[in-house]
Design a protein around this motif. Sequence first.
Motif, PDB file in Angstrom:
ATOM      1  N   LEU A 184     -26.923 -33.821  -4.855  1.00 47.57           N
ATOM      2  CA  LEU A 184     -27.860 -34.042  -6.234  1.00 47.57           C
ATOM      3  C   LEU A 184     -27.765 -35.311  -6.406  1.00 47.57           C
ATOM      4  N   GLN A 185     -28.603 -35.756  -7.510  1.00 51.83           N
ATOM      5  CA  GLN A 185     -28.654 -37.173  -8.148  1.00 51.83           C
ATOM      6  C   GLN A 185     -28.221 -37.110  -9.351  1.00 51.83           C
ATOM      7  N   ARG A 186     -28.159 -36.219 -10.155  1.00 53.05           N
ATOM      8  CA  ARG A 186     -27.723 -36.164 -11.631  1.00 53.05           C
ATOM      9  C   ARG A 186     -27.068 -34.828 -12.014  1.00 53.05           C
ATOM     10  N   ILE A 187     -25.960 -34.674 -12.648  1.00 52.34           N
ATOM     11  CA  ILE A 187     -25.588 -33.375 -13.130  1.00 52.34           C
ATOM     12  C   ILE A 187     -25.340 -33.545 -14.605  1.00 52.34           C
ATOM     13  N   ILE A 188     -25.835 -32.353 -15.049  1.00 55.94           N
ATOM     14  CA  ILE A 188     -25.901 -32.217 -17.002  1.00 55.94           C
ATOM     15  C   ILE A 188     -24.873 -31.525 -17.162  1.00 55.94           C
ATOM     16  N   ALA A 189     -24.538 -31.549 -18.790  1.00 53.28           N
ATOM     17  CA  ALA A 189     -23.804 -30.474 -19.287  1.00 53.28           C
ATOM     18  C   ALA A 189     -24.197 -30.662 -20.714  1.00 53.28           C
ATOM     19  N   THR A 190     -24.063 -29.482 -21.475  1.00 48.58           N
ATOM     20  CA  THR A 190     -24.294 -29.328 -23.031  1.00 48.58           C
ATOM     21  C   THR A 190     -23.039 -28.563 -23.281  1.00 48.58           C
ATOM     22  N   CYS A 191     -22.833 -29.038 -24.857  1.00 45.87           N
ATOM     23  CA  CYS A 191     -21.831 -28.290 -25.502  1.00 45.87           C
ATOM     24  C   CYS A 191     -22.419 -28.429 -27.073  1.00 45.87           C
ATOM     25  N   ASP A 192     -21.780 -27.274 -27.833  1.00 47.66           N
ATOM     26  CA  ASP A 192     -21.860 -27.401 -29.242  1.00 47.66           C
ATOM     27  C   ASP A 192     -21.322 -28.456 -29.895  1.00 47.66           C
ATOM     28  N   GLN A 193     -21.627 -29.064 -30.582  1.00 47.95           N
ATOM     29  CA  GLN A 193     -21.302 -30.415 -31.371  1.00 47.95           C
ATOM     30  C   GLN A 193     -20.067 -30.381 -32.074  1.00 47.95           C
ATOM     31  N   ARG A 194     -19.561 -29.099 -32.342  1.00 56.21           N
ATOM     32  CA  ARG A 194     -18.311 -28.826 -32.871  1.00 56.21           C
ATOM     33  C   ARG A 194     -17.254 -28.646 -31.809  1.00 56.21           C
ATOM     34  N   ASN A 195     -17.731 -28.493 -30.583  1.00 54.94           N
ATOM     35  CA  ASN A 195     -16.425 -28.066 -29.365  1.00 54.94           C
ATOM     36  C   ASN A 195     -16.018 -29.461 -28.838  1.00 54.94           C
ATOM     37  N   LYS A 196     -15.014 -29.982 -29.828  1.00 56.49           N
ATOM     38  CA  LYS A 196     -14.605 -31.350 -29.192  1.00 56.49           C
ATOM     39  C   LYS A 196     -13.911 -31.239 -28.028  1.00 56.49           C
ATOM     40  N   ALA A 197     -13.246 -29.978 -27.565  1.00 57.05           N
ATOM     41  CA  ALA A 197     -12.400 -29.929 -26.379  1.00 57.05           C
ATOM     42  C   ALA A 197     -13.318 -30.017 -25.129  1.00 57.05           C
ATOM     43  N   SER A 198     -14.372 -29.348 -25.238  1.00 61.09           N
ATOM     44  CA  SER A 198     -15.328 -29.360 -24.236  1.00 61.09           C
ATOM     45  C   SER A 198     -16.132 -30.806 -23.843  1.00 61.09           C
ATOM     46  N   ALA A 199     -16.317 -31.554 -24.819  1.00 61.10           N
ATOM     47  CA  ALA A 199     -16.956 -32.840 -25.001  1.00 61.10           C
ATOM     48  C   ALA A 199     -15.889 -33.710 -24.076  1.00 61.10           C
ATOM     49  N   ARG A 200     -14.563 -33.393 -24.628  1.00 58.92           N
ATOM     50  CA  ARG A 200     -13.552 -34.396 -24.045  1.00 58.92           C
ATOM     51  C   ARG A 200     -13.448 -34.222 -22.485  1.00 58.92           C
ATOM     52  N   VAL A 201     -13.730 -32.994 -22.219  1.00 55.74           N
ATOM     53  CA  VAL A 201     -13.905 -32.649 -20.675  1.00 55.74           C
ATOM     54  C   VAL A 201     -15.045 -33.557 -19.921  1.00 55.74           C
ATOM     55  N   MET A 202     -16.071 -33.345 -20.551  1.00 57.67           N
ATOM     56  CA  MET A 202     -17.157 -34.028 -20.118  1.00 57.67           C
ATOM     57  C   MET A 202     -16.768 -35.501 -20.125  1.00 57.67           C
ATOM     58  N   GLU A 203     -16.425 -36.086 -21.169  1.00 56.60           N
ATOM     59  CA  GLU A 203     -16.077 -37.752 -21.131  1.00 56.60           C
ATOM     60  C   GLU A 203     -15.126 -37.985 -20.025  1.00 56.60           C
ATOM     61  N   LYS A 204     -14.014 -37.235 -19.882  1.00 52.80           N
ATOM     62  CA  LYS A 204     -13.012 -37.464 -18.807  1.00 52.80           C
ATOM     63  C   LYS A 204     -13.818 -37.334 -17.475  1.00 52.80           C
ATOM     64  N   LEU A 205     -14.799 -36.449 -17.060  1.00 46.23           N
ATOM     65  CA  LEU A 205     -15.554 -36.392 -16.026  1.00 46.23           C
ATOM     66  C   LEU A 205     -16.057 -37.879 -15.786  1.00 46.23           C
ATOM     67  N   GLY A 206     -16.349 -38.375 -16.825  1.00 41.61           N
ATOM     68  CA  GLY A 206     -17.252 -39.626 -16.659  1.00 41.61           C
ATOM     69  C   GLY A 206     -18.765 -39.718 -17.198  1.00 41.61           C
ATOM     70  N   MET A 207     -18.971 -38.593 -17.768  1.00 41.43           N
ATOM     71  CA  MET A 207     -20.294 -38.329 -18.086  1.00 41.43           C
ATOM     72  C   MET A 207     -20.483 -39.129 -19.486  1.00 41.43           C
ATOM     73  N   ARG A 208     -21.763 -39.359 -19.639  1.00 38.19           N
ATOM     74  CA  ARG A 208     -22.183 -40.141 -20.865  1.00 38.19           C
ATOM     75  C   ARG A 208     -22.984 -39.023 -21.716  1.00 38.19           C
ATOM     76  N   ARG A 209     -22.876 -39.218 -23.167  1.00 35.09           N
ATOM     77  CA  ARG A 209     -23.509 -38.606 -24.158  1.00 35.09           C
ATOM     78  C   ARG A 209     -24.914 -39.263 -24.085  1.00 35.09           C
ATOM     79  N   GLU A 210     -25.988 -38.526 -23.574  1.00 38.27           N
ATOM     80  CA  GLU A 210     -27.387 -38.842 -23.613  1.00 38.27           C
ATOM     81  C   GLU A 210     -28.151 -38.533 -24.512  1.00 38.27           C
ATOM     82  N   GLY A 211     -27.650 -37.404 -25.406  1.00 38.53           N
ATOM     83  CA  GLY A 211     -28.634 -36.730 -26.357  1.00 38.53           C
ATOM     84  C   GLY A 211     -27.877 -35.901 -27.296  1.00 38.53           C
ATOM     85  N   VAL A 212     -28.667 -35.849 -28.514  1.00 40.78           N
ATOM     86  CA  VAL A 212     -28.003 -34.902 -29.760  1.00 40.78           C
ATOM     87  C   VAL A 212     -29.248 -34.300 -30.184  1.00 40.78           C
ATOM     88  N   PHE A 213     -29.029 -32.947 -29.863  1.00 43.85           N
ATOM     89  CA  PHE A 213     -30.037 -31.971 -30.333  1.00 43.85           C
ATOM     90  C   PHE A 213     -29.644 -31.320 -31.543  1.00 43.85           C
TER      91      PHE A 213
END
Length: 198
Positions: A144-173
């Motif tokens: 794969l070239q790219r892997i994405i993930a989404t989370c509810d903006q209130r789900n701070k724990a999930s956002a932390r997991v994504m950030e610790k994976l090295g993911m960047r926040r690319e969008g706010v929907f």
Amino acid sequence: MKMRRRSVDEPTLALPLETPRLLLRDFVARDFEAVHAYSSLDEVTRFLVWGPNTPLQSKQTIQAYLDDQKEKPRQNFDLAVIRKGEGRRGARQQLIGGVGLKLCDGENLTGEVGYALHPDYWGQGYALEAARMIVHAGFSEFGLQRIIATCDQRNKASARVMEKLGMRREGVFRQSKYIQGEWRDEFLYAILAAEFLR
């Protein structure tokens, strides 16, 4: 770093995947009780697009996983997260949640990762450990070239997991999904193969 474009026409994984503390394997029918133990909890599902599950919904979920395992080519790799037994040899292993990789855009070599764990195992790094393993497989095994993930903006724990994976926040929907009777705002995170594998 230039990635060679590879095909994901026949994606396969040599299961189980193993981390220092976990095994990731395909779900089986006998996993029902362990899956229902977390998928029926409001605290687990309140930010997700599913749940809390009834017993029937948990059975249907497992059946969907079993059906996905038979697909050719397989596009959804939903895996049971098994905590290895500690201490003496033969110690009991325990299903503590699930992690998944969906090959959502084969043409553009893009996958999507997701995870859910029983709350007894929150805050111990298991979600990050499982997600890191399946993201690694997505890049190294499927090309794969790219892997994405989404989370509810209130789900701070999930956002932390994504950030610790090295993911960047690319969008706010804003109000992008109607879930459990209300419109939800989401974050979109992503990571590229060249960033993860460097």
